[in-house]
Structure formats: C-alpha cells, structure tokens
Design a protein around this motif. Structure first.
Motif, PDB file in Angstrom:
ATOM      1  N   THR A  72       0.841  -1.205   0.000  1.00 34.17           N
ATOM      2  CA  THR A  72       0.000   0.000   0.000  1.00 34.17           C
ATOM      3  C   THR A  72       0.871   1.249   0.000  1.00 34.17           C
ATOM      4  OG1 THR A  72      -1.766  -1.165   1.182  1.00 34.17           O
ATOM      5  CG2 THR A  72      -1.838   1.242   1.198  1.00 34.17           C
ATOM      6  N   ALA A  73       1.953   1.234   0.769  1.00 37.26           N
ATOM      7  CA  ALA A  73       2.884   2.368   0.785  1.00 37.26           C
ATOM      8  C   ALA A  73       3.544   2.551  -0.575  1.00 37.26           C
ATOM      9  CB  ALA A  73       3.946   2.167   1.864  1.00 37.26           C
ATOM     10  N   GLY A  74       3.849   1.434  -1.256  1.00 37.65           N
ATOM     11  CA  GLY A  74       4.456   1.516  -2.584  1.00 37.65           C
ATOM     12  C   GLY A  74       3.534   2.170  -3.592  1.00 37.65           C
ATOM     13  N   PHE A  75       2.267   1.766  -3.580  1.00 38.27           N
ATOM     14  CA  PHE A  75       1.308   2.385  -4.498  1.00 38.27           C
ATOM     15  C   PHE A  75       1.036   3.839  -4.097  1.00 38.27           C
ATOM     16  CE2 PHE A  75       0.045  -2.139  -5.293  1.00 38.27           C
ATOM     17  CZ  PHE A  75       0.389  -2.147  -6.633  1.00 38.27           C
ATOM     18  N   ALA A  76       1.076   4.128  -2.796  1.00 36.88           N
ATOM     19  CA  ALA A  76       0.889   5.513  -2.349  1.00 36.88           C
ATOM     20  C   ALA A  76       2.044   6.395  -2.822  1.00 36.88           C
ATOM     21  CB  ALA A  76       0.772   5.571  -0.826  1.00 36.88           C
ATOM     22  N   MET A  77       3.270   5.866  -2.811  1.00 38.99           N
ATOM     23  CA  MET A  77       4.411   6.631  -3.326  1.00 38.99           C
ATOM     24  C   MET A  77       4.220   6.922  -4.810  1.00 38.99           C
ATOM     25  SD  MET A  77       7.324   8.118  -2.758  1.00 38.99           S
ATOM     26  CE  MET A  77       8.176   7.437  -1.324  1.00 38.99           C
ATOM     27  N   GLN A  78       3.761   5.926  -5.568  1.00 41.63           N
ATOM     28  CA  GLN A  78       3.468   6.168  -6.977  1.00 41.63           C
ATOM     29  C   GLN A  78       2.431   7.273  -7.124  1.00 41.63           C
ATOM     30  OE1 GLN A  78       2.277   2.510  -8.887  1.00 41.63           O
ATOM     31  NE2 GLN A  78       4.365   1.723  -9.027  1.00 41.63           N
ATOM     32  N   THR A  79       1.388   7.220  -6.309  1.00 44.84           N
ATOM     33  CA  THR A  79       0.319   8.214  -6.382  1.00 44.84           C
ATOM     34  C   THR A  79       0.847   9.607  -6.064  1.00 44.84           C
ATOM     35  OG1 THR A  79      -1.331   6.558  -5.767  1.00 44.84           O
ATOM     36  CG2 THR A  79      -1.946   8.862  -5.471  1.00 44.84           C
ATOM     37  N   SER A 135      -7.261   7.857  -4.388  1.00 49.36           N
ATOM     38  CA  SER A 135      -7.725   6.528  -4.011  1.00 49.36           C
ATOM     39  C   SER A 135      -7.803   5.591  -5.216  1.00 49.36           C
ATOM     40  CB  SER A 135      -9.093   6.633  -3.331  1.00 49.36           C
ATOM     41  OG  SER A 135      -9.438   5.412  -2.720  1.00 49.36           O
ATOM     42  N   ILE A 136      -8.241   6.111  -6.365  1.00 51.47           N
ATOM     43  CA  ILE A 136      -8.330   5.300  -7.583  1.00 51.47           C
ATOM     44  C   ILE A 136      -6.955   4.782  -8.002  1.00 51.47           C
ATOM     45  CG2 ILE A 136      -8.807   5.434 -10.082  1.00 51.47           C
ATOM     46  CD1 ILE A 136     -11.150   7.333  -9.328  1.00 51.47           C
ATOM     47  N   LEU A 137      -5.929   5.579  -7.763  1.00 51.46           N
ATOM     48  CA  LEU A 137      -4.573   5.188  -8.138  1.00 51.46           C
ATOM     49  C   LEU A 137      -3.903   4.284  -7.112  1.00 51.46           C
ATOM     50  CD1 LEU A 137      -3.214   8.600  -9.475  1.00 51.46           C
ATOM     51  CD2 LEU A 137      -3.813   6.585 -10.829  1.00 51.46           C
ATOM     52  N   THR A 138      -4.510   4.152  -5.936  1.00 49.96           N
ATOM     53  CA  THR A 138      -3.863   3.423  -4.853  1.00 49.96           C
ATOM     54  C   THR A 138      -4.643   2.182  -4.425  1.00 49.96           C
ATOM     55  OG1 THR A 138      -2.949   5.515  -4.011  1.00 49.96           O
ATOM     56  CG2 THR A 138      -2.937   3.626  -2.511  1.00 49.96           C
ATOM     57  N   MET A 139      -5.872   2.361  -3.966  1.00 51.38           N
ATOM     58  CA  MET A 139      -6.594   1.304  -3.281  1.00 51.38           C
ATOM     59  C   MET A 139      -6.934   0.086  -4.146  1.00 51.38           C
ATOM     60  SD  MET A 139      -6.553   1.938  -0.206  1.00 51.38           S
ATOM     61  CE  MET A 139      -5.979   3.341   0.749  1.00 51.38           C
ATOM     62  N   PRO A 140      -7.438   0.246  -5.373  1.00 42.90           N
ATOM     63  CA  PRO A 140      -7.753  -0.953  -6.150  1.00 42.90           C
ATOM     64  C   PRO A 140      -6.530  -1.842  -6.366  1.00 42.90           C
ATOM     65  CG  PRO A 140      -8.775   0.972  -7.140  1.00 42.90           C
ATOM     66  CD  PRO A 140      -7.843   1.471  -6.090  1.00 42.90           C
ATOM     67  N   TYR A 141      -5.374  -1.236  -6.598  1.00 45.14           N
ATOM     68  CA  TYR A 141      -4.166  -2.021  -6.844  1.00 45.14           C
ATOM     69  C   TYR A 141      -3.648  -2.657  -5.568  1.00 45.14           C
ATOM     70  CZ  TYR A 141      -4.379   0.419 -11.271  1.00 45.14           C
ATOM     71  OH  TYR A 141      -4.805   0.911 -12.475  1.00 45.14           O
ATOM     72  N   ALA A 142      -3.740  -1.940  -4.447  1.00 50.12           N
ATOM     73  CA  ALA A 142      -3.326  -2.505  -3.171  1.00 50.12           C
ATOM     74  C   ALA A 142      -4.200  -3.687  -2.778  1.00 50.12           C
ATOM     75  CB  ALA A 142      -3.368  -1.428  -2.087  1.00 50.12           C
ATOM     76  N   ILE A 143      -5.498  -3.590  -3.057  1.00 48.66           N
ATOM     77  CA  ILE A 143      -6.414  -4.696  -2.772  1.00 48.66           C
ATOM     78  C   ILE A 143      -6.152  -5.861  -3.727  1.00 48.66           C
ATOM     79  CG2 ILE A 143      -8.845  -5.416  -2.817  1.00 48.66           C
ATOM     80  CD1 ILE A 143      -9.549  -2.515  -1.986  1.00 48.66           C
ATOM     81  N   SER A 154      -4.282  15.051  -4.761  1.00 48.90           N
ATOM     82  CA  SER A 154      -4.043  13.605  -4.758  1.00 48.90           C
ATOM     83  C   SER A 154      -2.660  13.283  -4.207  1.00 48.90           C
ATOM     84  CB  SER A 154      -4.202  13.025  -6.164  1.00 48.90           C
ATOM     85  OG  SER A 154      -3.086  13.316  -6.980  1.00 48.90           O
ATOM     86  N   ALA A 155      -1.672  14.145  -4.513  1.00 44.84           N
ATOM     87  CA  ALA A 155      -0.325  13.922  -3.983  1.00 44.84           C
ATOM     88  C   ALA A 155      -0.319  14.020  -2.457  1.00 44.84           C
ATOM     89  CB  ALA A 155       0.643  14.939  -4.588  1.00 44.84           C
ATOM     90  N   LEU A 156      -1.050  14.990  -1.915  1.00 45.98           N
ATOM     91  CA  LEU A 156      -1.132  15.134  -0.458  1.00 45.98           C
ATOM     92  C   LEU A 156      -1.915  13.989   0.172  1.00 45.98           C
ATOM     93  CD1 LEU A 156      -1.854  18.972  -0.243  1.00 45.98           C
ATOM     94  CD2 LEU A 156       0.331  17.807   0.159  1.00 45.98           C
ATOM     95  N   ALA A 157      -3.017  13.607  -0.489  1.00 44.91           N
ATOM     96  CA  ALA A 157      -3.872  12.545   0.058  1.00 44.91           C
ATOM     97  C   ALA A 157      -3.197  11.182   0.025  1.00 44.91           C
ATOM     98  CB  ALA A 157      -5.189  12.485  -0.721  1.00 44.91           C
ATOM     99  N   ALA A 158      -2.216  11.017  -0.859  1.00 42.29           N
ATOM    100  CA  ALA A 158      -1.591   9.706  -1.039  1.00 42.29           C
ATOM    101  C   ALA A 158      -1.038   9.134   0.262  1.00 42.29           C
ATOM    102  CB  ALA A 158      -0.472   9.811  -2.086  1.00 42.29           C
ATOM    103  N   PHE A 159      -0.504  10.002   1.116  1.00 41.34           N
ATOM    104  CA  PHE A 159       0.110   9.514   2.346  1.00 41.34           C
ATOM    105  C   PHE A 159      -0.876   9.444   3.509  1.00 41.34           C
ATOM    106  CE2 PHE A 159       3.759  11.119  -0.090  1.00 41.34           C
ATOM    107  CZ  PHE A 159       4.491   9.934  -0.149  1.00 41.34           C
ATOM    108  N   VAL A 160      -2.047  10.009   3.327  1.00 36.87           N
ATOM    109  CA  VAL A 160      -3.092   9.914   4.350  1.00 36.87           C
ATOM    110  C   VAL A 160      -3.913   8.642   4.155  1.00 36.87           C
ATOM    111  CG1 VAL A 160      -5.126  11.046   5.317  1.00 36.87           C
ATOM    112  CG2 VAL A 160      -3.182  12.419   4.541  1.00 36.87           C
TER     113      VAL A 160
END
Length: 444
Positions: free
Chosen positions: A144-151, A362-370, A306-312
């Motif tokens: 999840t952290a990896g995809f958040a860094m991408q986001t 969230s679209i760039l992070t959560m579906p891929y993390a799941i 989205s960049a700010l939200a990525a780490f939240v």
C-alpha cells in the motif's frame, strides 16, 4: 486457479521506494498533458463537440490491445542486468517522448488521432509494468505504501504538467492564440518539456533500481521458452479472463464506473468550463483558449490534492478498511464533480477539484493494493495488464455514448456530462463496499 505463496521480501527504505517509483513522475507529464490538452487540440483542429469523445477512442482502444500483451511479455522477461520490467519502462519512454514532441505539431485531426494512438500505446508500455513492479519488489506490508508513493509522484508530475500552458502564456509571454488553425505555442512548448521530463524520470528509475530474480531461474527459463510459442502465448493471454480472482471481478465493476467519470472529466471539462464560465463555444476564440489554460490550473489542483492525500490514505485504510476508505473517497469525488454545474466563478471551481483529487488518489492506490494480494506472483504483470481492461472498456463505452448524451440529452452543454460523470463515480462508491479484500480477511 493455483496460487503461489508470496515469499517474504526485503523491506525497502523511503529512498528506495522513491527511486523505484520516480518514473511515474515523468509518465504523468505525458498523461496530464494528454488529459488537459487533447480535447483542446482536437477542437482547435476543427473537431465538433459531438465528435470529441469519438476521436478520443484512439487512446482506450490502444490500451485494450497493448496492456495485457505488455504485462504477459514482462512476466516472461528476465535479463541479469536489465531485469524484468525495466526494459519496458525505457522502451515506452523513448516512444512516448517522440509522440509528445509530434502531437502538438499535428496539422489535421487524423494526425492528432495517430499521435494520440502512439502516445497512449507508449505510455502503456512504460506504465503497466510499473504496477507489477510493486508486487515484484515489495512485501505485502509495504505494498500500500508503494502504491501511495506512486500516487504522490503522479500527483506532483501532473501538477507541473497541467500548469505548463498557463506558465508559458502568462509568465513567459508565449502566445496562447491559435494561428491559422495551428495549436498555440504555449501548448507546443509544454509538450516539449513534458517529453523531456518523461524520458529523464523513467531513466532515473531504470538506473537506480534493481529487480529480484525469479526464485527458480531454471524453471522460469523453461516456462519462458514454452511461452515463446505464439499459440501458447495467445491461449494463456485469453485464458486469464476465465480465471480472474473473485476480488478482481468485484473491482472490475468499481473501476468501470470510476473511469466513466474520469473520462467525462478529461474530455468535457474544457468545453464545459468554456461554456459555463467563459460563455463561449468557439474553439478559436481567446475565451476558449483561456478556459483551456484554467482547466490546467483546475487539474493541477486535483492532482496536487491527490499527492497530499496519497500519504493519508494508508493511515485511513488501516483504521477502517481499504474498501471503506475507497468508497468514501469515491463518494466525495463524485459529489464534487457534479457540483461543477452550479459554479460560474472560475476561482470557486478549484474547491470541487479538491474532492476530485481525493477520489483520484484513491483510484490510483486502493484498487491495486487490494488486487495485488489476490494475484499469483508469477503472473503479476499479466493480471495487472488485464485489470486495466476495466479502465479501457469504460473509456470505450464513454467514447461511444457520451457524445450522444452531450448532444441529444444535454443540448451540447458539456457541463451536464460532468454531472453524469459525478453520478457514475457515486455508483462506484457503493459497489466498492462489496469488494472482498483477501489480505485484510487473512489478517483477521
């Protein structure tokens, strides 16, 4: 489907995560310039409002063909120095840079469509293996952290790229007016900068990151030789549809409605704001071109958010669940997108873009993390490519029907198409609540 055990992988530092994700900073220069300016380029070259969605079809149709093939090929690639995914990062970057230099120099609609095809195909060659890269290198606890860094890096790249036309026009004094039906210089120079940034950022990742070799190299080589047979490769690519994990099927419906909303956003924000705020529908007018620049600011805001939200998002997901976090973010984004209809002051338009940015993160992070927890490691690239069918298919549907809705249902008021996109994203939020997250179930 037989699942392989996910081996424990070394925990990476912040800067290792940064280096392996930095290519996305450049990739997003290409995507943001495409999303902000493609409708503007097509309209400047003479495309009518009801044909805009149709000419955009070049992009998703390309993705439909390229994504699973690139994923399959990268799964079956290994080089002691270049690794598995990095050759595709670099090849895509070279081709995408070429397309970014040529796109704003299009002299006719057919040329712009061809360049959109090349640009989207090239971006996909680079981008799809990046998603599998996270699954290859990171243990489940860091994915999840990896995809958040991408986001985060996607957001940073998109902010800069989205602002380039207005920076060239308002700060550097570059012409923002079409001359003899050609694309304005402010847009052309933006694409040149974007092409250079794309190539440099991806090259950084290629040369600063390493890849883990297959656990059993002899077995991998035997499988790779088997996969070189065209009939075998085609059969394996097509068979994936019948063996998709349950989680992937559930996420497919969420993605479908999410990306209809996003495609509406990218195609119709420009003409919608020109009509609703600048009171013009003439693509060659100064007002229309100024609207195009302001859309760049709006898109910079949602990408910055989205960049700010990525780490939240990872924190919220841990305290609730990944699917609940995704559902809330999509609902916020959908309501925000629909609210654009009621706003006639360009500065106030930046407020709903904050909500769209939350959904985009969230679209760039959560579906891929799941999803990554539900996939077999040896077919990570293929399934990531196949998963993107559910990004491409809604875009094709949008290309075929949104123009009809805009013309016949909404009287060519494109801002109403944005409302339709907002409704679609809210539907995606409801569907997200029914997704099965295997990793969270296992943790409990």
């Amino acid at each position: 489907m037989e699942m392989q055990t996910h081996a424990l992988k070394p925990r990476l530092t912040f800067w290792q995560l940064w280096n392996m994700s930095f290519g996305f900073f450049g990739i997003q220069f290409g995507l943001a310039l495409q999303n902000v300016n493609t409708s503007r380029i097509f309209a400047t070259l003479g495309t009518s409002m009801d044909d805009l969605a149709l000419v955009w079809l070049a992009a998703p149709v390309t993705g439909l063909l390229v994504q699973p093939v690139i994923g399959y090929l990268s799964d079956n690639t290994w080089h002691p120095r270049w690794g598995r995914r990095r050759p595709f990062f670099f090849l895509g970057a070279v081709l995408a840079t070429t397309a970014l230099f040529l796109m704003p120099n299009s002299v006719a609609v057919w040329m712009a469509v061809a360049m959109l095809w090349l640009m989207d195909a090239s971006i996909n060659i680079s981008m799809e293996p990046f998603r599998a890269f996270v699954g290859d290198k990171l243990d489940t606890s860091q994915q999840t952290a990896g995809f958040a860094m991408q986001t985060f890096l996607i957001g940073c790249g998109a902010v800069i790229a989205s602002l380039l036309p207005i920076l060239f026009a308002d700060v550097l004094g570059v012409s923002n007016v079409p001359v003899n039906g050609a694309v304005p210089d402010s847009v052309r120079y933006s694409f040149y900068v974007g092409g250079a940034a794309f190539l440099l950022a991806v090259t950084w990742t290629v040369f600063t990151s390493t890849e883990l070799p297959p656990p059993d190299l002899d077995r991998f080589e035997a499988q790779r030789k088997h996969s070189r047979n065209f009939g075998v490769a085609l059969r394996e690519i097509m068979s994936g549809f019948a063996h998709m994990p349950k989680t992937m099927v559930q996420l497919a419906f969420v993605q479908f409605f999410s990306w209809i909303a996003l495609f509406a956003l990218w195609i119709y924000t420009g003409p919608g704001i020109a009509d609703n705020v600048y009171n013009t529908t003439d693509p060659l007018s100064p007002g229309y071109q100024n609207a195009g620049n302001w859309v760049g600011v709006m898109f910079a805001v949602y990408n910055g958010m989205s960049a700010l939200a990525a780490f939240v998002l990872p924190v919220l997901a841990r305290r609730t669940s990944r699917k609940a976090c995704h559902a809330v973010c999509l609902a916020i984004g959908g309501l925000s997108l629909a609210s654009v209809f009621f706003i006639h002051d360009k500065h106030l338009l930046l407020i709903p873009m904050l909500g769209v940015g939350v959904a985009w993160a969230s679209i760039l992070t959560m579906p891929y993390a799941i999803l990554v927890a539900a996939l077999p490691p040896n077919r990570m690239g293929y399934y990531m490519g196949l998963f993107n069918f559910f990004i491409v298919i809604p875009q094709i549907v949008s290309g075929l029907v949104l123009g009809w809705f805009t013309k016949h249902m909404f009287g060519n008021h494109a801002v109403l198409t944005l409302v339709l996109g907002g409704v679609s994203m809210v539907i995606a939020a409801v569907l997200a609540l029914f997704v099965t997250d295997r990793a969270e179930r296992a943790a409990h």
